[in-house]
Design a protein around this motif. Structure first.
Motif, PDB file in Angstrom:
ATOM      1  N   ALA A 167       7.006  -1.507  -3.851  1.00 53.00           N
ATOM      2  CA  ALA A 167       6.325  -2.745  -4.239  1.00 53.00           C
ATOM      3  C   ALA A 167       7.325  -3.785  -4.735  1.00 53.00           C
ATOM      4  O   ALA A 167       7.212  -4.980  -4.419  1.00 53.00           O
ATOM      5  N   ASP A 168       8.326  -3.342  -5.504  1.00 54.07           N
ATOM      6  CA  ASP A 168       9.352  -4.276  -5.979  1.00 54.07           C
ATOM      7  C   ASP A 168      10.151  -4.847  -4.815  1.00 54.07           C
ATOM      8  O   ASP A 168      10.533  -6.019  -4.823  1.00 54.07           O
ATOM      9  N   GLN A 169      10.405  -4.009  -3.828  1.00 57.55           N
ATOM     10  CA  GLN A 169      11.143  -4.456  -2.644  1.00 57.55           C
ATOM     11  C   GLN A 169      10.363  -5.538  -1.903  1.00 57.55           C
ATOM     12  O   GLN A 169      10.924  -6.570  -1.514  1.00 57.55           O
ATOM     13  N   LEU A 170       9.067  -5.317  -1.741  1.00 58.39           N
ATOM     14  CA  LEU A 170       8.232  -6.324  -1.083  1.00 58.39           C
ATOM     15  C   LEU A 170       8.162  -7.603  -1.913  1.00 58.39           C
ATOM     16  O   LEU A 170       8.173  -8.714  -1.366  1.00 58.39           O
TER      17      LEU A 170
ATOM     18  N   VAL B 149       2.183 -11.221  -2.891  1.00 59.25           N
ATOM     19  CA  VAL B 149       2.165  -9.764  -2.762  1.00 59.25           C
ATOM     20  C   VAL B 149       1.040  -9.202  -3.624  1.00 59.25           C
ATOM     21  O   VAL B 149       0.928  -9.534  -4.805  1.00 59.25           O
ATOM     22  N   VAL B 150       0.202  -8.369  -3.032  1.00 58.06           N
ATOM     23  CA  VAL B 150      -0.833  -7.649  -3.774  1.00 58.06           C
ATOM     24  C   VAL B 150      -0.359  -6.214  -3.923  1.00 58.06           C
ATOM     25  O   VAL B 150      -0.023  -5.554  -2.934  1.00 58.06           O
TER      26      VAL B 150
ATOM     27  N   ALA C 175       0.813  -1.216   0.000  1.00 62.74           N
ATOM     28  CA  ALA C 175       0.000   0.000   0.000  1.00 62.74           C
ATOM     29  C   ALA C 175       0.847   1.268   0.000  1.00 62.74           C
ATOM     30  O   ALA C 175       0.302   2.368   0.088  1.00 62.74           O
ATOM     31  N   ASP C 176       2.181   1.112  -0.089  1.00 59.90           N
ATOM     32  CA  ASP C 176       3.044   2.265  -0.303  1.00 59.90           C
ATOM     33  C   ASP C 176       3.125   2.473  -1.813  1.00 59.90           C
ATOM     34  O   ASP C 176       4.012   1.945  -2.480  1.00 59.90           O
ATOM     35  N   THR C 177       2.196   3.249  -2.338  1.00 63.02           N
ATOM     36  CA  THR C 177       2.113   3.438  -3.790  1.00 63.02           C
ATOM     37  C   THR C 177       2.859   4.690  -4.253  1.00 63.02           C
ATOM     38  O   THR C 177       2.843   5.004  -5.440  1.00 63.02           O
ATOM     39  N   PHE C 178       3.489   5.390  -3.334  1.00 61.07           N
ATOM     40  CA  PHE C 178       4.164   6.635  -3.697  1.00 61.07           C
ATOM     41  C   PHE C 178       5.653   6.432  -3.970  1.00 61.07           C
ATOM     42  O   PHE C 178       6.236   7.138  -4.774  1.00 61.07           O
TER      43      PHE C 178
END
Length: 401
Positions: free
Chosen positions: A246-249, A260-261, A238-241
């Motif tokens: 997201a790649d890290q997760l 991962v969603v 949910a960190d979209t900024f």
């Protein structure tokens, strides 16, 4: 014929002579240039624009004269082979080490960074002269370790009473007394277990914090802790900024087998969190861990957005844990952050990162007293398994030994 006419005729003749001379000179230059130009195929190899045809004396190859290299027997595939005959590819994932007792393994690392207790404080208490100046130095040392004013005053008062009652100021007595009083300050009655064991639905863990505290990394490490406890995990990006979040997760998830969603960059973080909970429930996942964007506690708009993320999640599922990630090296500033975050999203537990790089172990006591919520996890290194469940006895032993 008058003079004007004569002049005009002469001018025309001269102009004609000049033009004729120029044409002759130009033709002579062109002939010389053509003669000096290299000739394709003779003076240099032909190329595109010159003559890109194959020279006539070059041997031509046909189908019969072209040879095909022979394949080795192991490369050849039996034409009768079917898809079922091939061994399916296996997605290999890491198996994290058990989280139980992990802090014991990392105790030496913690002891080295928090020598202010084991050396400075014990050195003052066992100096042989406990006068007012010594107690002032003890107070300054504890405040420097970020214990906080109230906790420092309480600890010094308790130590004075113990010394007066026992009439003993030996190093061994001081070490035991200091250890017991620190344990008491850390509130051992607090429940430090992660509330991830729920029935009928996935447990939801919301992870919040300011920028630069290691929040996304903590989400990945926390997932490893949960998987080591035989729980299936889904992470919501949910960190979209931050483009790389997201790649890290995803990298963390691929390593341990956690799904991962994620949503589009710059998208609504609340919708990503909601979708992660929906997918987790449909897939019967044990725990859904939601990563949120780092935000300064002073930015009212961003804090309101964080509250919105939590409210949207609660339309799908209750939020079982709200973990606030704090950087232990920020000291007392972390307390201000903690207080504001707690007001917005009702923090249930603290994760202290970079504790191995801080000589201020007292922040554990200070943040618990400020919020009234326990420190549940501590980060003690850069390794994937350096996030440990907080154990009071191991922590205090590392401080005073």
């Amino acid at each position: 014929m008058d003079l004007l006419t004569i002049l005009i005729v002469v001018a025309v003749i001269l102009l004609g002579v000049a033009i004729g001379g120029a044409i002759a000179y130009s033709r002579a230059r062109g002939a010389k240039s053509l003669a000096s130009k290299p000739r394709p195929g003779i003076d240099y190899s032909p190329g595109v624009g010159d003559d890109n045809t194959v020279p006539r004396d070059t041997a031509r190859k046909n189908v019969e004269t072209i040879t095909v290299p022979e394949l080795s027997p192991e490369v050849l595939i039996d034409p009768t082979t079917t898809v079922e005959d091939f061994t399916p590819a296996v997605w290999e994932v890491e198996i994290p080490e058990p989280a139980i007792g992990r802090l014991h393994k990392l105790r030496a690392r913690l002891a080295r960074s928090n020598s202010v207790f084991s050396k400075g404080l014990l050195g003052l208490l066992t100096s042989g002269s406990l006068d007012q100046q010594t107690w002032d130095d003890v107070e300054a040392t504890l405040l420097q370790a970020d214990l906080g004013v109230a906790a420092t005053t309480e600890l010094i008062a308790a130590l004075k009473v113990r010394i007066a009652q026992a009439n003993d100021s030996s190093e061994e007595f001081m070490r035991v007394a200091l250890r017991e009083e620190l344990v008491s300050l850390l509130s051992p009655s607090m429940d430090r277990t992660l509330n991830t064991d729920v029935s009928g639905r996935p447990a939801v863990v919301l992870v919040v914090g300011v920028n630069g505290t290691g929040k996304t990394t903590t989400v990945g490490k926390l997932s490893r802790v949960l998987i080591s406890q035989d729980q299936s995990v889904l992470m919501g990006a949910a960190d979209t900024f931050r483009a790389a979040a997201a790649d890290q997760l995803q990298t963390w998830g691929d390593r341990v087998g956690a799904a991962v969603v994620r949503g589009p960059e710059g998208g609504d973080p609340a919708s990503v969190a909601f979708e992660a909970c929906s997918v987790g429930q449909a897939a019967e996942i044990d725990v859904v861990v939601i990563d949120t964007a780092g935000r300064l506690h002073t930015k009212t708009g961003l804090m309101d957005e964080l509250g919105k993320v939590k409210r949207v999640i609660e339309k799908q599922s209750p939020v079982d844990e709200v973990l606030l990630v704090l950087d232990a090296t920020t000291g007392q500033n972390g307390l201000v952050q903690a207080k504001i975050f707690s007001e917005v999203v009702d923090v249930t537990g603290i994760v202290l990162t970079k504790l191995d790089g801080s000589a201020k172990g007292g922040i554990v006591v200070a943040v618990q007293r400020e919020l009234g919520v326990p420190v549940k996890l501590v980060g003690l290194g850069e390794g994937p398994d350096d996030l440990a469940p907080f154990d009071i006895d191991e922590f205090v032993t590392a401080l005073v030994n």
